[in-house]
Write an enzyme that holds these catalytic residues in place. Structure first.
Site, PDB file in Angstrom:
ATOM      1  CB  SER A  10      73.776 -74.063  88.878  1.00 27.32           C
ATOM      2  OG  SER A  10      73.892 -73.676  90.243  1.00 27.32           O
ATOM      3  CB  THR A  11      73.118 -68.977  90.897  1.00 26.89           C
ATOM      4  OG1 THR A  11      72.860 -69.915  91.960  1.00 26.89           O
ATOM      5  CG2 THR A  11      71.805 -68.426  90.369  1.00 26.89           C
ATOM      6  CG  ASN A  12      75.889 -72.949  93.055  1.00 25.96           C
ATOM      7  OD1 ASN A  12      75.374 -71.904  93.436  1.00 25.96           O
ATOM      8  ND2 ASN A  12      75.657 -74.115  93.632  1.00 25.96           N
ATOM      9  CB  SER A 188      94.579 -23.042 104.779  1.00 30.27           C
ATOM     10  OG  SER A 188      94.277 -22.602 106.077  1.00 30.27           O
ATOM     11  CB  SER A 189      89.171 -21.860 105.928  1.00 31.52           C
ATOM     12  OG  SER A 189      89.437 -22.569 107.132  1.00 31.52           O
ATOM     13  CE  LYS A 194      98.966 -25.696 105.110  1.00 35.13           C
ATOM     14  NZ  LYS A 194      98.176 -26.816 104.591  1.00 35.13           N
TER      15      LYS A 194
END
Length: 327
Positions: A10-12, A188-189, A194
């Protein structure tokens, strides 16, 4: 197919059994990466074993230690999580395979459950066994809860270590700046030069996801009614997702961060020289209250504790060397 291939299944019982096998196999990968990361932390501990620094409690100066001790402690803490991962495997080894629909074993031939456990053990190298009560095993979610809890515990520990690395490397000029994390990308842009602690931050992001997954497992485990839990699909997705993320993230942290960590010995030496924390070693010699007064004076007048001790003639130079040597 139902008459020829599915007569005793069973899938169970087959579904949760398949999930347990999958989680156990993925657990090996998690444990392997945790062990490698712990080894990398141990290696850094050995590299920095003699480098003195100040320990801190509640972000305030405490007493001296070495950078090596700090990294060895991280490794030990991570190794304890590996033990938990392995211990929490035990419920996963108990199978309801052969219980069929609700655990009564209807339609399964005699000995089917035992043969299934034996066969899976041979295939995987794991010691599977038949649950004592197949009805309970069909709805009980202890195995999945335990596996998810182990993931959560590991995630919390990794997050603590990552947050410490972020803090220790902060600044580097206007923060603690005790260690350097290897740069991975521009930070950082707008701010030239940084560099952000992105690998350690990644660990935190993953940890929060794993903690969220664990909450999903907990809610699913308690929601199933009567003889079956219909929410195992979410549990399995959450657990396997956490394992996959933890495995890859620990590898990334080790390769792109921990292996390249260096220390700023000049900063550490300066902190040791100016700290008042070593006054703690005077407690057995002059008592806590007198030591406290010396510490207060040092803080009030921005002096080193040794300077204050010499001014008051509390100790001879030989005693200072013996009692207050940070190492």
């Amino acid at each position: 197919p139902h008459d020829d291939l599915n007569m005793s299944q069973s899938t169970n019982d087959s579904y949760p059994t398949a999930l347990k096998v999958a989680i156990l196999m993925e657990n090996d990968a998690v444990a392997e990466q945790a062990e490698l990361l712990a080894m990398a932390l141990r290696a850094k501990g050995n590299d920095f074993l003699e480098v003195l620094k100040m320990g801190r409690t509640e972000m305030q100066d405490a007493v001296p230690m070495t950078v090596g001790q700090e990294f060895h402690a991280m490794a030990a803490a991570l190794e304890s999580e590996i033990a938990i991962i392995r211990a929490y495997e035990q419920p996963l080894l108990s199978l309801n395979m052969g219980g069929t629909a609700i655990g009564t074993g209807i339609n399964a031939p005699k000995g089917y459950a035992e043969k299934t456990a034996k066969h899976l053990s041979r295939l995987t190298g794991k010691e599977f066994l038949v649950a004592d009560d197949l009805i309970a095993a069909t709805w009980d979610q202890q195995a999945f809860l335990s596996a998810s809890s182990a993931n959560r515990s590991l995630a919390v520990k990794l997050s603590k270590i990552a947050s410490d690395l972020i803090l220790l490397s902060s600044g580097p000029r206007a923060g603690l700046g005790e260690i350097n994390l290897p740069p991975v990308q521009p930070g950082s842009s707008i701010m030239p030069g940084k560099v952000n602690p992105v690998m350690a931050e990644l660990v935190n992001l993953v940890a929060y996801r794993v903690i969220g997954n664990d909450t999903s497992v907990m809610l699913s485990a308690k929601a199933g009614q009567l003889q079956l839990n219909a929410y195992e699909p979410l549990e399995s997705m959450a657990i396997l997702d956490s394992q996959h993320l933890l495995t890859n993230t620990m590898r990334a942290l080790r390769e792109k961060c921990v292996d390249g960590i260096t220390v700023n010995e000049a900063t550490l030496a300066s902190n040791i020289e100016r700290t008042v924390g070593i006054v703690t070693a005077l407690n057995p010699v002059i008592g806590y209250e007198e030591a406290t007064e010396l510490a207060k004076e040092a803080y009030a007048f921005d002096k080193g504790i040794l300077e204050v001790i010499r001014e008051h003639g509390v100790l001879t130079e030989q005693q200072i060397e013996e009692v207050l040597d940070p190492a």
